[in-house]
Design a protein around this motif. Structure first.
Motif, PDB file in Angstrom:
ATOM      1  N   ASP A 276     -13.759 -47.340  55.066  1.00  0.00           N
ATOM      2  CA  ASP A 276     -14.857 -47.559  56.010  1.00  0.00           C
ATOM      3  C   ASP A 276     -16.062 -48.085  55.265  1.00  0.00           C
ATOM      4  N   PHE A 277     -16.143 -47.686  53.997  1.00  0.00           N
ATOM      5  CA  PHE A 277     -17.285 -48.128  53.201  1.00  0.00           C
ATOM      6  C   PHE A 277     -16.877 -48.234  51.734  1.00  0.00           C
ATOM      7  N   VAL A 278     -17.232 -49.352  51.110  1.00  0.00           N
ATOM      8  CA  VAL A 278     -16.992 -49.548  49.674  1.00  0.00           C
ATOM      9  C   VAL A 278     -18.372 -49.663  49.034  1.00  0.00           C
ATOM     10  N   GLY A 279     -18.596 -48.958  47.926  1.00  0.00           N
ATOM     11  CA  GLY A 279     -19.941 -49.027  47.342  1.00  0.00           C
ATOM     12  C   GLY A 279     -19.999 -48.576  45.906  1.00  0.00           C
ATOM     13  N   ASP A 280     -21.216 -48.554  45.364  1.00  0.00           N
ATOM     14  CA  ASP A 280     -21.419 -48.009  44.016  1.00  0.00           C
ATOM     15  C   ASP A 280     -21.635 -46.502  44.131  1.00  0.00           C
ATOM     16  N   SER A 281     -21.807 -45.836  42.992  1.00  0.00           N
ATOM     17  CA  SER A 281     -21.872 -44.368  43.012  1.00  0.00           C
ATOM     18  C   SER A 281     -23.011 -43.854  43.885  1.00  0.00           C
TER      19      SER A 281
ATOM     20  N   ASP B  38     -22.985 -73.138  31.494  1.00  0.00           N
ATOM     21  CA  ASP B  38     -23.787 -73.106  32.733  1.00  0.00           C
ATOM     22  C   ASP B  38     -23.759 -71.736  33.410  1.00  0.00           C
ATOM     23  N   ALA B  39     -22.932 -70.825  32.914  1.00  0.00           N
ATOM     24  CA  ALA B  39     -22.748 -69.538  33.612  1.00  0.00           C
ATOM     25  C   ALA B  39     -23.837 -68.530  33.267  1.00  0.00           C
ATOM     26  N   LYS B  40     -24.150 -67.667  34.224  1.00  0.00           N
ATOM     27  CA  LYS B  40     -25.015 -66.515  33.980  1.00  0.00           C
ATOM     28  C   LYS B  40     -24.126 -65.329  33.601  1.00  0.00           C
ATOM     29  N   VAL B  41     -24.713 -64.371  32.868  1.00  0.00           N
ATOM     30  CA  VAL B  41     -23.932 -63.207  32.429  1.00  0.00           C
ATOM     31  C   VAL B  41     -24.484 -61.937  33.083  1.00  0.00           C
ATOM     32  N   ALA B  42     -23.631 -61.258  33.863  1.00  0.00           N
ATOM     33  CA  ALA B  42     -24.028 -60.002  34.516  1.00  0.00           C
ATOM     34  C   ALA B  42     -23.249 -58.850  33.879  1.00  0.00           C
ATOM     35  N   VAL B  43     -23.964 -57.815  33.467  1.00  0.00           N
ATOM     36  CA  VAL B  43     -23.348 -56.747  32.666  1.00  0.00           C
ATOM     37  C   VAL B  43     -23.660 -55.375  33.273  1.00  0.00           C
ATOM     38  N   HIS B  44     -22.665 -54.480  33.238  1.00  0.00           N
ATOM     39  CA  HIS B  44     -22.900 -53.098  33.670  1.00  0.00           C
ATOM     40  C   HIS B  44     -23.534 -52.318  32.513  1.00  0.00           C
ATOM     41  N   PRO B  45     -24.497 -51.423  32.809  1.00  0.00           N
ATOM     42  CA  PRO B  45     -25.177 -50.725  31.700  1.00  0.00           C
ATOM     43  C   PRO B  45     -24.315 -49.723  30.937  1.00  0.00           C
TER      44      PRO B  45
ATOM     45  N   GLN C  19     -25.428 -53.797  42.373  1.00  0.00           N
ATOM     46  CA  GLN C  19     -26.480 -54.723  41.939  1.00  0.00           C
ATOM     47  C   GLN C  19     -25.876 -55.982  41.320  1.00  0.00           C
ATOM     48  N   ILE C  20     -24.784 -55.821  40.587  1.00  0.00           N
ATOM     49  CA  ILE C  20     -24.103 -57.000  40.009  1.00  0.00           C
ATOM     50  C   ILE C  20     -23.571 -57.890  41.135  1.00  0.00           C
ATOM     51  N   ILE C  21     -22.972 -57.266  42.149  1.00  0.00           N
ATOM     52  CA  ILE C  21     -22.428 -58.049  43.276  1.00  0.00           C
ATOM     53  C   ILE C  21     -23.552 -58.855  43.933  1.00  0.00           C
ATOM     54  N   ASN C  22     -24.659 -58.179  44.148  1.00  0.00           N
ATOM     55  CA  ASN C  22     -25.788 -58.836  44.782  1.00  0.00           C
ATOM     56  C   ASN C  22     -26.281 -60.009  43.928  1.00  0.00           C
ATOM     57  N   TYR C  23     -26.419 -59.764  42.639  1.00  0.00           N
ATOM     58  CA  TYR C  23     -26.908 -60.813  41.727  1.00  0.00           C
ATOM     59  C   TYR C  23     -25.908 -61.976  41.674  1.00  0.00           C
TER      60      TYR C  23
ATOM     61  N   THR D 149     -14.518 -57.739  45.857  1.00  0.00           N
ATOM     62  CA  THR D 149     -15.700 -57.850  46.724  1.00  0.00           C
ATOM     63  C   THR D 149     -16.451 -59.148  46.460  1.00  0.00           C
ATOM     64  N   LEU D 150     -16.518 -59.545  45.194  1.00  0.00           N
ATOM     65  CA  LEU D 150     -17.219 -60.803  44.877  1.00  0.00           C
ATOM     66  C   LEU D 150     -16.588 -61.959  45.639  1.00  0.00           C
ATOM     67  N   MET D 151     -15.274 -62.010  45.629  1.00  0.00           N
ATOM     68  CA  MET D 151     -14.568 -63.109  46.307  1.00  0.00           C
ATOM     69  C   MET D 151     -14.750 -63.042  47.817  1.00  0.00           C
ATOM     70  N   LYS D 152     -14.810 -61.811  48.334  1.00  0.00           N
ATOM     71  CA  LYS D 152     -14.996 -61.659  49.788  1.00  0.00           C
ATOM     72  C   LYS D 152     -16.400 -62.099  50.184  1.00  0.00           C
ATOM     73  N   LYS D 153     -17.383 -61.701  49.353  1.00  0.00           N
ATOM     74  CA  LYS D 153     -18.782 -61.982  49.706  1.00  0.00           C
ATOM     75  C   LYS D 153     -19.154 -63.437  49.514  1.00  0.00           C
ATOM     76  N   ASN D 154     -18.677 -64.026  48.437  1.00  0.00           N
ATOM     77  CA  ASN D 154     -18.996 -65.432  48.199  1.00  0.00           C
ATOM     78  C   ASN D 154     -17.858 -66.107  47.427  1.00  0.00           C
ATOM     79  N   PRO D 155     -16.852 -66.589  48.189  1.00  0.00           N
ATOM     80  CA  PRO D 155     -15.677 -67.187  47.544  1.00  0.00           C
ATOM     81  C   PRO D 155     -15.955 -68.563  46.949  1.00  0.00           C
TER      82      PRO D 155
END
Ligand code: 13P
Ligand code: SF4
Length: 322
Positions: free
Chosen positions: A50-55, A206-213, A231-235, A255-261
């Motif tokens: 019903d819901f997928v999310g971060d902690s 050309d790529a940006k780098v998104a990293v989990h802390p 936050q990574i998904i959003n970015y 989720t990344l592919m679903k949100k913006n393929p």
């Protein structure tokens, strides 16, 4: 009808996935159950949630739900958190073996000893801790809110447990406080190396780098963006770059592919023997396990009442402060 022998074997053939998913959704409706899933779950498990999310989002959802049953597709500390914030609900964990190795790197006894050594410090517990550890902590944080919350605390001295990577990240952003940081770590996130990320950057300039802390500080140093899974998904899905190098568990790709393929998401592949870095305990939740757990209402998460009461304080404080 779902084949019982396949469920027992914890095997699901590709052609049966849809049917099993439908059965699970039907059961959830009949039993007034809500299914929560973390982004590191298998794609087919994420798809029945019903819901997928971060902690942080998942603990909020768990505290607000009016469902009778919470089926938590995540690791043990997440299920415990759901039980703590909503103790009258039946919380079911489809695989009780799925713990978090980092959470197991510190015990309540360790925290009590640290408290004795530093009586003027506040204990900040990453939500990736067991309930007994939360019960002896002052406030919880997640990777989405850790910096903000520690900045708001009055104490000048912070005991940060158990993740050294997140602790160092917070320390960097809160230079006016003294930190005692426990040396725990996330095994999958520590697999990523700065060398490997640099190589990807060379290949995709050309790529940006998104990293989990939870990644090693040397990897964090290279990042254009550091944040929780949400936050990574959003970015990654909204930034201008067409390609994003994503340094976290591979479950996020779904989720990344679903949100913006239309974008390309590059996950490191070279350093791990199996091709991608993944969290095996998160992947220990399978569709047959979810089905059986909900159908038979087994694998209920239970905690002693006094632990629920004491562990609730730091979690509620976190939810209020964030
Ligand atoms: P977040 O989803 O809060 O970023 O946490 C990642 C994680 O490791 C959960 O175990
Ligand atoms: Fe624990 Fe790391 Fe797996 Fe998250 S990804 S559950 S911190 S081992």
């Amino acid at each position: 009808m779902v084949q019982v022998e396949l469920i027992k074997e914890d095997i699901v053939r590709d052609e049966d996935i849809k049917e099993l998913q439908e059965e699970i959704r039907k059961l959830a409706k009949e039993k007034n159950a809500v299914i929560l899933a973390h982004y590191y779950q298998r794609p087919e498990v994420q798809d029945i949630a019903d819901f997928v999310g971060d902690s942080l989002e998942l603990s909020r959802k768990a505290s607000q739900t009016d469902a009778d049953i919470i089926v938590f597709c995540g690791v043990r500390f997440m299920c415990e958190t759901a039980k703590i914030v909503n103790p009258t609900k039946k919380v079911l964990h489809p695989n009780p073996e799925s713990g978090c190795p980092m959470a197991d790197m510190i015990s309540a006894k360790d925290v009590l000893r640290l408290r004795e050594e530093h009586p003027d410090a506040e204990v900040v517990a990453y939500v990736n801790t067991n309930a007994e550890v939360k019960a002896v902590s002052d406030v919880c944080v997640t990777s989405a809110n850790a910096v903000k919350i520690v900045q708001k605390l009055d104490s000048k001295k912070i005991i940060f447990i158990p993740d050294q990577a997140l602790g160092n990240w917070v320390k960097r952003h809160v230079p006016d406080k003294e930190f005692i940081i426990w040396q725990g770590f996330c095994p999958p996130h520590f697999e990523f190396t700065a060398r490997e990320v640099m190589k990807l950057k060379e290949r995709y300039p050309d790529a940006k780098v998104a990293v989990h802390p939870e990644c090693h500080p040397k990897v964090i140093e290279i990042a254009d963006f550091v944040g929780s899974t949400s936050q990574i998904i959003n970015y990654a899905t909204t930034c201008e770059a067409q390609r994003v190098i994503v340094i976290t568990e591979v479950g996020l790709r779904h989720t990344l592919m679903k949100k913006n393929p239309n974008k390309e998401y590059i996950f490191p592949e070279s350093m791990n023997y199996c091709g991608t870095v993944y969290c095996c305990t998160m992947k220990g939740i399978t569709l047959p396990k979810v089905y059986q757990t909900l159908k038979e209402e087994i694998n209920e998460v239970t905690l002693p009442e006094d632990i629920i009461e004491r562990a609730k304080r730091p979690i509620v404080r976190m939810l209020e402060l964030s």
